[in-house]
Design an enzyme around this catalytic site. Structure first.
Site, PDB file in Angstrom:
ATOM      1  N   ARG A 105      32.672  56.997 -99.203  1.00  0.00           N
ATOM      2  CA  ARG A 105      32.829  58.418 -99.601  1.00  0.00           C
ATOM      3  C   ARG A 105      31.879  59.367 -98.869  1.00  0.00           C
ATOM      4  NH1 ARG A 105      33.884  55.796-103.871  1.00  0.00           N
ATOM      5  NH2 ARG A 105      32.941  54.017-102.838  1.00  0.00           N
ATOM      6  N   THR A 106      30.670  58.937 -98.566  1.00  0.00           N
ATOM      7  CA  THR A 106      29.782  59.859 -97.851  1.00  0.00           C
ATOM      8  C   THR A 106      30.337  60.124 -96.455  1.00  0.00           C
ATOM      9  OG1 THR A 106      27.961  58.859 -99.074  1.00  0.00           O
ATOM     10  CG2 THR A 106      27.378  60.320 -97.259  1.00  0.00           C
ATOM     11  N   LYS A 134      22.660  47.221 -75.579  1.00  0.00           N
ATOM     12  CA  LYS A 134      22.078  47.008 -74.247  1.00  0.00           C
ATOM     13  C   LYS A 134      20.579  47.264 -74.264  1.00  0.00           C
ATOM     14  CE  LYS A 134      25.912  49.433 -72.588  1.00  0.00           C
ATOM     15  NZ  LYS A 134      26.356  50.526 -71.719  1.00  0.00           N
ATOM     16  N   ARG A 155      23.525  57.763 -91.506  1.00  0.00           N
ATOM     17  CA  ARG A 155      23.167  56.811 -92.560  1.00  0.00           C
ATOM     18  C   ARG A 155      22.701  55.521 -91.907  1.00  0.00           C
ATOM     19  NH1 ARG A 155      26.602  54.751 -97.723  1.00  0.00           N
ATOM     20  NH2 ARG A 155      25.895  56.771 -98.441  1.00  0.00           N
ATOM     21  N   HIS A 188      18.841  59.913-100.646  1.00  0.00           N
ATOM     22  CA  HIS A 188      20.243  60.249-100.384  1.00  0.00           C
ATOM     23  C   HIS A 188      20.405  61.710-100.836  1.00  0.00           C
ATOM     24  CE1 HIS A 188      24.401  59.907 -99.696  1.00  0.00           C
ATOM     25  NE2 HIS A 188      24.706  58.841-100.415  1.00  0.00           N
TER      26      HIS A 188
END
Ligand code: CP
Length: 385
Positions: A105-106, A134, A155, A188
């Protein structure tokens, strides 16, 4: 017509059409677009919101403004005219969605929030598909994103990464804002914003959040949503928090120290039934099993920290249940049918609140206010879209 697409929402679809006549709406939109073009809508530090790393960036005035903006946007978006006007707000702006920790949902609410404003989005969700494999450093990756976009929404599994990215941005010639969409088990902040919006909206007829008794239940030790929400509680008068958690997952000392420091009343219990009748809202969280190192969550009997039809009988009739989602067994799906189940509306509120955050970062709130004034529907009219 949108009216056909939204059966049962009589009056909403044609509202902007009726109260924001096409010619006027076009003028407003043209003015809005002109303003956007003239100013190029680059976020600036000092003038408003820039990085969103933790909840400390918000004060009561900003929280109220964001809630109001979210409601005005959702009202505008109900009509074709309003939705198009919103889409004309930021068509030249681009966002990077860097989500290397799982999210439904975020991620989706930010992605759709960008699209509501006409922004284009790029994404990396799997670091194995980026040049990090890399050996490119985190800082170099973030700086690279900033070369192509105007805001980075991120996130990560690790705490502190969004703060690190913001610090890097502050040291380069072309900084872009960084929004923390969840960092480790720490913070959050935009979840806390949407939670505040949900609380404020749900308490509209009861004088707002001030003076309410709010329960927080579940894995409070490792749940970043409750931690961020606790920080914002200092902006509301007379709120009392009740923490309901298994002893091994009780709220952390740093949050309790913060609450003590700011004079926010709280209590702790393991007895949900005993406190349910006094709660105005119950914020339920799941066990954060992803942080287990030796199956700690499995050792917990979750039944005493769950909501089912029995618990509904103990709650006030006008109390409500929130959950940041995703849920585990802590809320019986049967509860979904009760009008006090607020979590699905809370989830949708997240999209509108994230639209409001982007509007504020890009400094186009005055255009939204002009569009909303041209409409004329008052905010917090009690509808829940
Ligand atoms: N509430 C929340 O952060 O949900 P996601 O993990 O699905 O984004």
């Amino acid at each position: 017509m949108l009216a056909c697409a939204l059966p049962g929402r009589r009056g909403l679809a044609h509202r902007a059409g009726a109260r924001l006549p096409a010619s006027r709406a076009n003028r407003t939109r043209a003015n809005a677009t002109q303003s956007v073009t003239e100013t190029l809508v680059l976020p600036t530090r000092g003038a408003g919101l820039f990085h969103v790393i933790d909840p400390h960036v918000f004060d009561r005035a900003l929280l109220d403004e964001l809630c109001d903006l979210a409601t005005r946007v959702r009202t505008l978006a109900k009509s074709e005219v309003g939705a198009r006007a919103l889409r004309d707000l930021l068509p030249t702006r681009r966002a990077m969605l860097y989500f290397t920790q799982p999210s439904t949902r975020t991620f989706l609410s930010f992605n759709n929030a960008c699209h509501i404003l006409g922004m284009r989005t790029s994404e990396i969700r799997d670091p194995s598909t980026s040049s990090e494999v890399k050996g490119e450093s985190f800082d170099d990756s973030i700086r690279t994103f900033s070369s192509y976009v105007d805001v980075i929404i991120m996130r990560t599994k690790e705490a502190g990464r969004a703060a690190q990215a913001a610090k890097l941005m502050d040291s380069i010639p072309r900084p872009v804002p960084v929004i923390n969409a969840g960092s480790g088990s720490d913070q959050h902040p935009t979840q806390a914003l949407l939670d505040i919006y949900t609380l404020a909206r749900s308490f509209t007829a009861r004088g707002g959040i001030d003076g309410k008794v709010i329960g927080m239940m579940g894995d409070l030790k490792r749940g970043r949503t409750v931690r961020s929400l606790c920080y914002l509680m200092r902006h509301y008068e007379g709120v009392r928090l009740v923490f309901i958690a298994p002893p091994q997952f009780a709220m952390e000392r740093d949050i309790k120290t913060y609450l003590d420091h700011h004079g926010i009343a709280y209590s702790e219990t393991t007895q949900l039934d005993a406190v349910l009748p006094e709660l105005d809202a119950l914020y339920v969280t799941r066990m954060q099993t992803e942080w287990d190192t030796a199956g700690e969550s499995r050792a917990v009997d979750l039944k005493p920290f769950s909501v089912g039809t029995h618990e509904l009988t103990l709650m006030k009739r006008d109390a409500f249940i929130m959950h940041p989602l995703p849920r585990g067994p802590e809320i019986d799906p049967l509860v979904d049918h009760d009008p006090r189940a607020m979590y699905w509306r809370q989830e949708r509120n997240g999209m509108w609140m994230r639209v409001a955050v982007l509007i504020k970062i890009f400094g186009v709130e005055h255009i939204v206010m002009a569009l909303a004034a041209a409409d004329s529907e008052p905010p917090f009219a009690g509808r829940l879209a």
